[in-house]
Write a protein that holds these residues in place. Structure first.
Motif, PDB file in Angstrom:
ATOM      1  N   TYR A   1       7.455  15.947  -6.791  1.00 22.09           N
ATOM      2  CA  TYR A   1       7.832  14.561  -6.514  1.00 22.09           C
ATOM      3  C   TYR A   1       6.834  13.920  -5.566  1.00 22.09           C
ATOM      4  CZ  TYR A   1       9.543  15.808  -1.833  1.00 22.09           C
ATOM      5  OH  TYR A   1       9.625  16.220  -0.527  1.00 22.09           O
ATOM      6  N   GLN A   2       6.798  12.589  -5.559  1.00 18.48           N
ATOM      7  CA  GLN A   2       5.883  11.879  -4.675  1.00 18.48           C
ATOM      8  C   GLN A   2       6.551  11.657  -3.326  1.00 18.48           C
ATOM      9  OE1 GLN A   2       7.231  10.691  -7.861  1.00 18.48           O
ATOM     10  NE2 GLN A   2       6.310   8.653  -7.821  1.00 18.48           N
ATOM     11  N   TRP A   3       5.762  11.804  -2.284  1.00 18.02           N
ATOM     12  CA  TRP A   3       6.251  11.522  -0.936  1.00 18.02           C
ATOM     13  C   TRP A   3       5.118  10.944  -0.111  1.00 18.02           C
ATOM     14  CZ3 TRP A   3       3.986  14.422   3.060  1.00 18.02           C
ATOM     15  CH2 TRP A   3       3.305  15.572   2.672  1.00 18.02           C
ATOM     16  N   CYS A   4       5.473  10.192   0.911  1.00 14.37           N
ATOM     17  CA  CYS A   4       4.463   9.579   1.776  1.00 14.37           C
ATOM     18  C   CYS A   4       5.025   9.385   3.178  1.00 14.37           C
ATOM     19  CB  CYS A   4       4.017   8.223   1.220  1.00 14.37           C
ATOM     20  SG  CYS A   4       2.780   7.385   2.238  1.00 14.37           S
TER      21      CYS A   4
ATOM     22  N   LEU B   1       0.828  -1.202   0.000  1.00 12.77           N
ATOM     23  CA  LEU B   1       0.000   0.000   0.000  1.00 12.77           C
ATOM     24  C   LEU B   1       0.864   1.256   0.000  1.00 12.77           C
ATOM     25  CD1 LEU B   1      -2.898   1.278   0.365  1.00 12.77           C
ATOM     26  CD2 LEU B   1      -2.401   1.266   2.825  1.00 12.77           C
ATOM     27  N   ILE B   2       1.891   1.288   0.847  1.00  9.93           N
ATOM     28  CA  ILE B   2       2.779   2.452   0.943  1.00  9.93           C
ATOM     29  C   ILE B   2       3.488   2.704  -0.383  1.00  9.93           C
ATOM     30  CG2 ILE B   2       4.885   3.331   2.031  1.00  9.93           C
ATOM     31  CD1 ILE B   2       3.942   1.812   4.591  1.00  9.93           C
ATOM     32  N   VAL B   3       3.924   1.638  -1.032  1.00  8.42           N
ATOM     33  CA  VAL B   3       4.692   1.762  -2.274  1.00  8.42           C
ATOM     34  C   VAL B   3       3.808   2.108  -3.462  1.00  8.42           C
ATOM     35  CG1 VAL B   3       6.125   0.503  -3.934  1.00  8.42           C
ATOM     36  CG2 VAL B   3       6.535   0.258  -1.475  1.00  8.42           C
ATOM     37  N   LYS B   4       2.669   1.408  -3.594  1.00  8.21           N
ATOM     38  CA  LYS B   4       1.819   1.585  -4.775  1.00  8.21           C
ATOM     39  C   LYS B   4       0.832   2.733  -4.652  1.00  8.21           C
ATOM     40  CE  LYS B   4       1.917  -3.077  -6.729  1.00  8.21           C
ATOM     41  NZ  LYS B   4       1.083  -4.226  -7.176  1.00  8.21           N
ATOM     42  N   CYS B   5       0.224   2.868  -3.477  1.00  9.50           N
ATOM     43  CA  CYS B   5      -0.805   3.883  -3.275  1.00  9.50           C
ATOM     44  C   CYS B   5      -0.225   5.118  -2.595  1.00  9.50           C
ATOM     45  CB  CYS B   5      -1.937   3.297  -2.431  1.00  9.50           C
ATOM     46  SG  CYS B   5      -3.367   4.356  -2.237  1.00  9.50           S
ATOM     47  N   GLY B   6       0.783   4.914  -1.770  1.00 12.02           N
ATOM     48  CA  GLY B   6       1.435   6.028  -1.093  1.00 12.02           C
ATOM     49  C   GLY B   6       2.266   6.843  -2.060  1.00 12.02           C
ATOM     50  N   VAL B   7       3.492   6.394  -2.360  1.00  6.81           N
ATOM     51  CA  VAL B   7       4.357   7.160  -3.267  1.00  6.81           C
ATOM     52  C   VAL B   7       4.151   6.798  -4.737  1.00  6.81           C
ATOM     53  CG1 VAL B   7       6.168   7.690  -1.608  1.00  6.81           C
ATOM     54  CG2 VAL B   7       6.261   5.546  -2.865  1.00  6.81           C
ATOM     55  N   ASN B   8       3.518   5.670  -4.992  1.00  4.59           N
ATOM     56  CA  ASN B   8       3.282   5.250  -6.384  1.00  4.59           C
ATOM     57  C   ASN B   8       4.583   5.258  -7.183  1.00  4.59           C
ATOM     58  OD1 ASN B   8       2.118   4.506  -8.803  1.00  4.59           O
ATOM     59  ND2 ASN B   8       0.984   6.413  -9.103  1.00  4.59           N
ATOM     60  N   VAL B   9       5.523   4.419  -6.762  1.00 10.63           N
ATOM     61  CA  VAL B   9       6.846   4.344  -7.383  1.00 10.63           C
ATOM     62  C   VAL B   9       6.717   4.038  -8.876  1.00 10.63           C
ATOM     63  CG1 VAL B   9       9.034   3.086  -7.441  1.00 10.63           C
ATOM     64  CG2 VAL B   9       7.969   3.642  -5.248  1.00 10.63           C
ATOM     65  N   GLN B  10       7.450   4.791  -9.679  1.00 11.04           N
ATOM     66  CA  GLN B  10       7.432   4.617 -11.125  1.00 11.04           C
ATOM     67  C   GLN B  10       8.639   3.811 -11.597  1.00 11.04           C
ATOM     68  OE1 GLN B  10       4.683   6.246 -13.102  1.00 11.04           O
ATOM     69  NE2 GLN B  10       4.083   5.916 -10.969  1.00 11.04           N
ATOM     70  N   LYS B  11       8.488   3.170 -12.742  1.00  7.76           N
ATOM     71  CA  LYS B  11       9.573   2.371 -13.303  1.00  7.76           C
ATOM     72  C   LYS B  11      10.790   3.255 -13.580  1.00  7.76           C
ATOM     73  CE  LYS B  11      10.645  -1.035 -16.876  1.00  7.76           C
ATOM     74  NZ  LYS B  11      10.132  -1.789 -18.054  1.00  7.76           N
TER      75      LYS B  11
ATOM     76  N   LYS C   1      17.538  17.108  -9.191  1.00  6.00           N
ATOM     77  CA  LYS C   1      17.721  16.612 -10.556  1.00  6.00           C
ATOM     78  C   LYS C   1      16.924  15.343 -10.820  1.00  6.00           C
ATOM     79  CE  LYS C   1      21.408  15.164 -13.738  1.00  6.00           C
ATOM     80  NZ  LYS C   1      22.882  14.968 -13.885  1.00  6.00           N
ATOM     81  N   THR C   2      16.882  14.423  -9.836  1.00  7.98           N
ATOM     82  CA  THR C   2      16.273  13.107 -10.072  1.00  7.98           C
ATOM     83  C   THR C   2      14.860  12.961  -9.503  1.00  7.98           C
ATOM     84  OG1 THR C   2      17.282  12.199  -8.049  1.00  7.98           O
ATOM     85  CG2 THR C   2      18.542  12.014 -10.109  1.00  7.98           C
ATOM     86  N   LEU C   3      14.461  13.847  -8.569  1.00  9.60           N
ATOM     87  CA  LEU C   3      13.132  13.812  -7.937  1.00  9.60           C
ATOM     88  C   LEU C   3      12.770  12.406  -7.431  1.00  9.60           C
ATOM     89  CD1 LEU C   3      11.150  16.084 -10.429  1.00  9.60           C
ATOM     90  CD2 LEU C   3      12.060  16.719  -8.175  1.00  9.60           C
ATOM     91  N   PRO C   4      13.546  11.861  -6.494  1.00  9.17           N
ATOM     92  CA  PRO C   4      13.238  10.527  -5.988  1.00  9.17           C
ATOM     93  C   PRO C   4      11.951  10.497  -5.182  1.00  9.17           C
ATOM     94  CG  PRO C   4      14.928  11.559  -4.634  1.00  9.17           C
ATOM     95  CD  PRO C   4      14.692  12.477  -5.794  1.00  9.17           C
ATOM     96  N   ALA C   5      11.189   9.420  -5.298  1.00  9.40           N
ATOM     97  CA  ALA C   5      10.042   9.212  -4.413  1.00  9.40           C
ATOM     98  C   ALA C   5      10.597   9.036  -3.000  1.00  9.40           C
ATOM     99  CB  ALA C   5       9.263   7.975  -4.835  1.00  9.40           C
ATOM    100  N   THR C   6       9.939   9.655  -2.015  1.00 10.74           N
ATOM    101  CA  THR C   6      10.488   9.667  -0.656  1.00 10.74           C
ATOM    102  C   THR C   6       9.457   9.148   0.332  1.00 10.74           C
ATOM    103  OG1 THR C   6      11.846  11.584  -1.252  1.00 10.74           O
ATOM    104  CG2 THR C   6      11.615  11.081   1.092  1.00 10.74           C
ATOM    105  N   ILE C   7       9.877   8.185   1.151  1.00 12.15           N
ATOM    106  CA  ILE C   7       9.010   7.558   2.150  1.00 12.15           C
ATOM    107  C   ILE C   7       9.583   7.818   3.534  1.00 12.15           C
ATOM    108  CG2 ILE C   7       8.087   5.366   3.023  1.00 12.15           C
ATOM    109  CD1 ILE C   7       8.405   4.264   0.137  1.00 12.15           C
TER     110      ILE C   7
END
Length: 408
Positions: A137-140, A12-22, A91-97
């Motif tokens: 960027y996505q964060w959760c 849930l945290i990975v897919k719905c929270g930050v929604n990590v992209q390929k 530069k890279t806008l990492p998803a952050t949890i």
């Protein structure tokens, strides 16, 4: 706790929270309390296509040691490698949890003044990079139990049982059921509908009153929007949920437009220290007085961190009769307690609460009245008899909350 249930939460945290992209990088910030769960989250990030996952570990006792033994000059220095890391994030806008498990009293006894001075010195160096990443960027933020946190919440139980009970409470609040992702899709839809109604009212102010003494009015921005649940990144248009759990419909008030007194209804854990039974008096839009039975000096330092720290950056609406509130658990953790109660936040406002925010610069939005600060601290004010009346731009009065709950 069953491993299968924890896997659902990690997913849930990975897919719905930050929604990590390929191909996306991911940064996970975690304490040392639940390494096995952190491992699960890392694995789901890779399964969801992450290029690289980095875990930044933290430990409150070390923070206290650094505070005690490092000079103020050392604590106030941002080393070159940290600056370069921020540049890489831009530069890279990492998803952050963030996986929060801190002890609510874990930094008690630390030199607060020294810590505050160091933060005031380092923040201006980091701020430009944070501003550059804002809304892009996505964060959760989610939570896992720490032993000391669990004992604080459930003091009458042995440590292992307290941790188990806190796991159960976190998972229940986070809607980790048979199909948590589907549950969050339904929940986000409900929050979006409530926000749409609030936005249709074209409110210019909100007036709060409660029998505990709360009596204040806060002004809203001309182009303010209520938002809640999931958000979408600028540029990449990725939908994500910044808070798990979340029950709020919130907006950014007009900087410096608040008058009256507001009483807290739950303790506030700020930087590892508790502030309890406090109230704040606002005059001409700024904090005039603060009073607290416990932690008053910490509260006083907080509202003096910078000019914006003495003004509001958020108003959030959550009914007294809501899922987390009905659990009747005092979490001593803002992520949960704020989602059980109407709350306000001192400090930084949210730029994505401006209609058409993607068309304005950060400077322009601050000029519109979005507060800017190095802090954003939520504190809870919801009560069973709270009344909130909105005034529209046409001067009409609309009952938003009655007896602590939605009036619509």
């Amino acid at each position: 706790m069953k491993k299968s249930t924890l896997k659902k939460y990690a997913e849930l945290i990975v897919k719905c929270g930050v929604n990590v992209q390929k191909g996306q990088d991911v940064i996970i910030n975690a304490d040392l309390d639940q390494p096995e769960f952190v491992k699960m989250v890392v694995e789901y990030c890779y399964k969801n296509g992450a290029r690289k996952v980095t875990v930044d570990w933290s430990y409150q006792p070390l923070a206290k040691l650094h505070n005690k033994y490092c000079s103020l000059k050392t604590l106030s220095t941002v080393d070159d490698y940290i600056v370069e890391r921020w540049k890489m994030r831009v530069k890279t806008l990492p998803a952050t949890i963030w996986l929060d498990s801190e002890d609510p009293d874990g930094l008690k006894g630390m030199n607060d003044k020294k810590a505050a001075q160091a933060r005031m010195a380092t923040f201006p160096i980091i701020k430009p990079y944070r501003d550059e990443m804002e809304n892009k960027y996505q964060w959760c933020i989610a939570a896992v139990p720490g032993k000391k946190w669990a004992k604080k919440v459930f003091p009458g139980f042995p440590v292992n049982k307290a941790v188990e009970k806190l796991w159960e409470a976190i998972l229940q609040a986070s809607r980790v059921d048979e199909d948590p992702i589907k549950a969050w899709e339904k929940h986000n839809k409900n929050l979006a509908e409530r926000c749409a109604y609030l936005n249709s009212l074209h409110l210019k102010s909100l007036t709060y009153k409660s029998s505990n003494g709360t009596d204040f009015t806060v002004g809203l921005l001309d182009k303010s929007l209520f938002v809640g649940g999931g958000e979408t990144t600028l540029g990449s248009n990725i939908y994500y949920n910044p808070n798990i759990p979340s029950e709020e419909c919130f907006t950014t008030p007009r900087k410096g437009d608040i008058e009256g007194v507001v009483y807290s209804t739950k303790p506030l854990s700020y930087n590892g220290q508790l502030i309890e039974n406090f109230y704040i008096v606002f005059e001409h839009g700024k904090v005039k007085e603060v009073h607290a039975e416990k932690g008053e000096e910490v509260l006083r330092q907080m509202v003096n961190m910078d000019e914006g720290a003495s003004m509001l950056g958020e108003v959030a609406l959550i009914p007294y009769n809501s899922p987390i509130s009905n659990m009747n658990i005092l979490f001593y953790n803002t992520l949960f307690d704020e989602n059980a109660s109407c709350h306000l936040a001192l400090g930084m406002g949210y730029t994505n609460c401006i209609e058409g925010f993607e068309n304005y610069t950060m400077k322009e939005m601050h000029e519109m009245g979005v507060n800017d600060s190095m802090i954003h601290v939520d504190f809870m004010i919801g009560s069973e008899d709270l009344s909130i009346v909105g005034t529209t731009k046409n001067g009409e009065k609309v009952q938003i909350f009655q007896n602590g709950n939605w009036a619509f």
